[in-house]
Design a protein around this motif. Structure first.
Motif, PDB file in Angstrom:
ATOM      1  N   THR A 103       0.839  -1.199   0.000  1.00  0.00           N
ATOM      2  CA  THR A 103       0.000   0.000   0.000  1.00  0.00           C
ATOM      3  C   THR A 103       0.872   1.247   0.000  1.00  0.00           C
ATOM      4  O   THR A 103       1.730   1.423   0.868  1.00  0.00           O
ATOM      5  CB  THR A 103      -0.918   0.013   1.232  1.00  0.00           C
ATOM      6  OG1 THR A 103      -1.728  -1.165   1.230  1.00  0.00           O
ATOM      7  CG2 THR A 103      -1.812   1.246   1.220  1.00  0.00           C
ATOM      8  N   GLY A 104       0.662   2.101  -0.993  1.00  0.00           N
ATOM      9  CA  GLY A 104       1.466   3.305  -1.100  1.00  0.00           C
ATOM     10  C   GLY A 104       2.900   3.042  -1.497  1.00  0.00           C
ATOM     11  O   GLY A 104       3.753   3.929  -1.391  1.00  0.00           O
ATOM     12  N   HIS A 105       3.182   1.811  -1.948  1.00  0.00           N
ATOM     13  CA  HIS A 105       4.534   1.389  -2.347  1.00  0.00           C
ATOM     14  C   HIS A 105       5.535   1.496  -1.200  1.00  0.00           C
ATOM     15  O   HIS A 105       6.725   1.704  -1.425  1.00  0.00           O
ATOM     16  CB  HIS A 105       5.022   2.229  -3.537  1.00  0.00           C
ATOM     17  CG  HIS A 105       4.098   2.229  -4.705  1.00  0.00           C
ATOM     18  ND1 HIS A 105       3.929   1.138  -5.519  1.00  0.00           N
ATOM     19  CD2 HIS A 105       3.273   3.201  -5.183  1.00  0.00           C
ATOM     20  CE1 HIS A 105       3.049   1.432  -6.465  1.00  0.00           C
ATOM     21  NE2 HIS A 105       2.627   2.671  -6.276  1.00  0.00           N
ATOM     22  N   LYS A 106       5.057   1.345   0.022  1.00  0.00           N
ATOM     23  CA  LYS A 106       5.933   1.550   1.184  1.00  0.00           C
ATOM     24  C   LYS A 106       5.519   0.648   2.330  1.00  0.00           C
ATOM     25  O   LYS A 106       4.475   0.000   2.298  1.00  0.00           O
ATOM     26  CB  LYS A 106       5.876   3.011   1.636  1.00  0.00           C
ATOM     27  CG  LYS A 106       4.489   3.446   2.114  1.00  0.00           C
ATOM     28  CD  LYS A 106       4.438   4.939   2.459  1.00  0.00           C
ATOM     29  CE  LYS A 106       3.055   5.358   2.920  1.00  0.00           C
ATOM     30  NZ  LYS A 106       2.999   6.814   3.221  1.00  0.00           N
ATOM     31  N   VAL A 107       6.366   0.628   3.368  1.00  0.00           N
ATOM     32  CA  VAL A 107       6.025   0.019   4.651  1.00  0.00           C
ATOM     33  C   VAL A 107       6.100   1.136   5.676  1.00  0.00           C
ATOM     34  O   VAL A 107       7.156   1.724   5.896  1.00  0.00           O
ATOM     35  CB  VAL A 107       7.007  -1.103   5.021  1.00  0.00           C
ATOM     36  CG1 VAL A 107       6.737  -1.593   6.438  1.00  0.00           C
ATOM     37  CG2 VAL A 107       6.909  -2.253   4.025  1.00  0.00           C
ATOM     38  N   ASN A 108       4.968   1.448   6.288  1.00  0.00           N
ATOM     39  CA  ASN A 108       4.912   2.508   7.298  1.00  0.00           C
ATOM     40  C   ASN A 108       4.766   1.875   8.672  1.00  0.00           C
ATOM     41  O   ASN A 108       3.948   0.980   8.864  1.00  0.00           O
ATOM     42  CB  ASN A 108       3.740   3.456   7.033  1.00  0.00           C
ATOM     43  CG  ASN A 108       3.639   4.553   8.065  1.00  0.00           C
ATOM     44  OD1 ASN A 108       2.865   4.451   9.016  1.00  0.00           O
ATOM     45  ND2 ASN A 108       4.429   5.600   7.904  1.00  0.00           N
ATOM     46  N   ILE A 109       5.579   2.345   9.623  1.00  0.00           N
ATOM     47  CA  ILE A 109       5.558   1.707  10.944  1.00  0.00           C
ATOM     48  C   ILE A 109       4.842   2.541  11.998  1.00  0.00           C
ATOM     49  O   ILE A 109       4.761   2.134  13.155  1.00  0.00           O
ATOM     50  CB  ILE A 109       6.980   1.367  11.417  1.00  0.00           C
ATOM     51  CG1 ILE A 109       7.840   2.625  11.557  1.00  0.00           C
ATOM     52  CG2 ILE A 109       7.627   0.387  10.471  1.00  0.00           C
ATOM     53  CD1 ILE A 109       9.216   2.333  12.147  1.00  0.00           C
ATOM     54  N   GLY A 110       4.320   3.711  11.615  1.00  0.00           N
ATOM     55  CA  GLY A 110       3.585   4.516  12.581  1.00  0.00           C
ATOM     56  C   GLY A 110       3.585   5.986  12.226  1.00  0.00           C
ATOM     57  O   GLY A 110       4.019   6.387  11.144  1.00  0.00           O
ATOM     58  N   THR A 111       3.102   6.783  13.159  1.00  0.00           N
ATOM     59  CA  THR A 111       3.060   8.240  12.988  1.00  0.00           C
ATOM     60  C   THR A 111       4.299   8.855  13.621  1.00  0.00           C
ATOM     61  O   THR A 111       4.590   8.599  14.793  1.00  0.00           O
ATOM     62  CB  THR A 111       1.806   8.824  13.670  1.00  0.00           C
ATOM     63  OG1 THR A 111       0.638   8.235  13.081  1.00  0.00           O
ATOM     64  CG2 THR A 111       1.755  10.345  13.500  1.00  0.00           C
ATOM     65  N   PRO A 112       5.058   9.657  12.863  1.00  0.00           N
ATOM     66  CA  PRO A 112       6.279  10.242  13.436  1.00  0.00           C
ATOM     67  C   PRO A 112       5.970  11.254  14.531  1.00  0.00           C
ATOM     68  O   PRO A 112       4.860  11.797  14.613  1.00  0.00           O
ATOM     69  CB  PRO A 112       6.949  10.903  12.234  1.00  0.00           C
ATOM     70  CG  PRO A 112       5.829  11.174  11.277  1.00  0.00           C
ATOM     71  CD  PRO A 112       4.850  10.055  11.473  1.00  0.00           C
ATOM     72  N   GLU A 113       6.956  11.497  15.383  1.00  0.00           N
ATOM     73  CA  GLU A 113       6.812  12.391  16.525  1.00  0.00           C
ATOM     74  C   GLU A 113       7.058  13.845  16.112  1.00  0.00           C
ATOM     75  O   GLU A 113       8.166  14.197  15.683  1.00  0.00           O
ATOM     76  CB  GLU A 113       7.805  11.987  17.624  1.00  0.00           C
ATOM     77  CG  GLU A 113       7.878  12.922  18.810  1.00  0.00           C
ATOM     78  CD  GLU A 113       6.742  12.732  19.811  1.00  0.00           C
ATOM     79  OE1 GLU A 113       6.864  13.224  20.934  1.00  0.00           O
ATOM     80  OE2 GLU A 113       5.745  12.064  19.457  1.00  0.00           O
ATOM     81  N   PRO A 114       6.057  14.727  16.238  1.00  0.00           N
ATOM     82  CA  PRO A 114       6.273  16.137  15.892  1.00  0.00           C
ATOM     83  C   PRO A 114       7.077  16.856  16.977  1.00  0.00           C
ATOM     84  O   PRO A 114       6.954  16.543  18.161  1.00  0.00           O
ATOM     85  CB  PRO A 114       4.849  16.691  15.791  1.00  0.00           C
ATOM     86  CG  PRO A 114       4.033  15.812  16.690  1.00  0.00           C
ATOM     87  CD  PRO A 114       4.669  14.447  16.621  1.00  0.00           C
ATOM     88  N   LEU A 115       7.902  17.809  16.559  1.00  0.00           N
ATOM     89  CA  LEU A 115       8.689  18.556  17.547  1.00  0.00           C
ATOM     90  C   LEU A 115       7.795  19.324  18.508  1.00  0.00           C
ATOM     91  O   LEU A 115       8.161  19.542  19.665  1.00  0.00           O
ATOM     92  CB  LEU A 115       9.639  19.529  16.837  1.00  0.00           C
ATOM     93  CG  LEU A 115      11.003  18.986  16.418  1.00  0.00           C
ATOM     94  CD1 LEU A 115      11.861  20.106  15.859  1.00  0.00           C
ATOM     95  CD2 LEU A 115      11.720  18.293  17.570  1.00  0.00           C
ATOM     96  N   SER A 116       6.623  19.742  18.055  1.00  0.00           N
ATOM     97  CA  SER A 116       5.720  20.462  18.947  1.00  0.00           C
ATOM     98  C   SER A 116       5.321  19.606  20.136  1.00  0.00           C
ATOM     99  O   SER A 116       5.063  20.124  21.233  1.00  0.00           O
ATOM    100  CB  SER A 116       4.464  20.899  18.178  1.00  0.00           C
ATOM    101  OG  SER A 116       3.793  19.775  17.612  1.00  0.00           O
ATOM    102  N   ASP A 117       5.294  18.287  19.938  1.00  0.00           N
ATOM    103  CA  ASP A 117       5.007  17.357  21.033  1.00  0.00           C
ATOM    104  C   ASP A 117       6.238  17.210  21.926  1.00  0.00           C
ATOM    105  O   ASP A 117       6.148  17.259  23.157  1.00  0.00           O
ATOM    106  CB  ASP A 117       4.591  16.008  20.469  1.00  0.00           C
ATOM    107  CG  ASP A 117       3.883  15.121  21.488  1.00  0.00           C
ATOM    108  OD1 ASP A 117       3.604  15.608  22.606  1.00  0.00           O
ATOM    109  OD2 ASP A 117       3.609  13.950  21.177  1.00  0.00           O
ATOM    110  N   VAL A 118       7.399  17.033  21.289  1.00  0.00           N
ATOM    111  CA  VAL A 118       8.648  16.915  22.048  1.00  0.00           C
ATOM    112  C   VAL A 118       8.838  18.120  22.966  1.00  0.00           C
ATOM    113  O   VAL A 118       9.246  17.990  24.134  1.00  0.00           O
ATOM    114  CB  VAL A 118       9.851  16.787  21.092  1.00  0.00           C
ATOM    115  CG1 VAL A 118      11.175  16.862  21.854  1.00  0.00           C
ATOM    116  CG2 VAL A 118       9.771  15.477  20.305  1.00  0.00           C
ATOM    117  N   HIS A 119       8.524  19.306  22.472  1.00  0.00           N
ATOM    118  CA  HIS A 119       8.774  20.536  23.221  1.00  0.00           C
ATOM    119  C   HIS A 119       7.927  20.665  24.481  1.00  0.00           C
ATOM    120  O   HIS A 119       8.209  21.514  25.332  1.00  0.00           O
ATOM    121  CB  HIS A 119       8.540  21.748  22.317  1.00  0.00           C
ATOM    122  CG  HIS A 119       9.557  21.877  21.227  1.00  0.00           C
ATOM    123  ND1 HIS A 119       9.391  22.716  20.139  1.00  0.00           N
ATOM    124  CD2 HIS A 119      10.757  21.263  21.052  1.00  0.00           C
ATOM    125  CE1 HIS A 119      10.447  22.625  19.354  1.00  0.00           C
ATOM    126  NE2 HIS A 119      11.289  21.746  19.882  1.00  0.00           N
TER     127      HIS A 119
END
Length: 223
Positions: free
Chosen positions: A104-120
């Motif tokens: 699907t989408g020609h890729k393997v996706n393992i999740g949603t990446p972490e936004p810096l706004s969350d890290v902060h």
């Protein structure tokens, strides 16, 4: 040459410039380290990958991928493995840069990446980091017919993010190892730990290194 957004070919004996190729880079990208394999030079370029034949007869640019490419592309046989900050792995045909996988989408996706706004939002991390979002940053590695990569997965503050190791078949994209958490119990501040160091395989193990975010802040430990 990041200042000129070019990949430069130099004479090994004299250092003279022999050729120059345009390789647009995002301001957040580090200095790229090209992968050289089977007569090709492959290099990350914003949210694509560019490739040039060493004999000067051919070149290609991949389709747009789902995030910035920080990791060095990895050639396994006739497939170029590309990891993105969108937490995805792609398989491209070395000959022309087209998608090789029928996933699907020609890729393997393992999740949603972490936004810096969350890290902060985590204590001591406001203003830290220079990659947004944080997905797969480190170089993947191949061993025994599988490619391994680690991605950072969003946790949604106050839940800490996680780092997941995944294995895929380079020819098809089929999972050989389901996403597995690699954060050790001793990590008391996972959001402060960045998995930037390239993966290494030795002694039947995949070794995963951790360090701090840009800014050298928070209570990261390093592993």
């Amino acid at each position: 040459n990041k200042g000129n957004n070019t990949l430069e070919e130099l004479d090994a004996d004299t250092g003279a410039l022999m050729n120059s190729h345009s390789v647009p880079l995002d301001s957040a990208q580090h200095f790229p380290t090209p992968e050289v394999s089977s007569g090709w030079v492959i290099i990350e370029s914003k949210d694509t990958v560019a490739a040039f034949q060493t004999n000067g007869t051919g070149s290609w640019i991949s389709p747009t991928l789902d995030g910035l490419v920080q990791a060095r592309p990895l050639v396994v046989g006739s497939i170029v493995i590309v990891a993105t900050e969108g937490d995805s792995l792609y398989g491209l045909n070395l000959a022309d840069g087209t998608f090789a996988w029928s996933t699907t989408g020609h890729k393997v996706n393992i999740g949603t990446p972490e936004p810096l706004s969350d890290v902060h939002q985590f204590p001591g991390l406001n203003g830290c980091g220079n990659i947004d979002p944080l997905g797969i940053t480190s170089n993947p590695v191949s061993d025994g017919g599988a490619v391994y990569a680690v991605g950072e997965i969003a946790g949604a503050f106050p839940v800490e993010p996680q780092h997941l190791l995944v294995g895929v078949n380079p020819a098809t994209g089929a999972e050989t190892l389901a996403p597995t958490v690699v954060d050790v119990a001793a990590m008391t501040d996972v959001a402060a730990e960045q998995q930037r160091a390239g993966l290494v395989v030795a002694n039947g193990n995949v070794y995963v290194g951790f360090g701090g975010l840009d800014g050298d802040c928070g209570t990261y430990h390093g592993y």
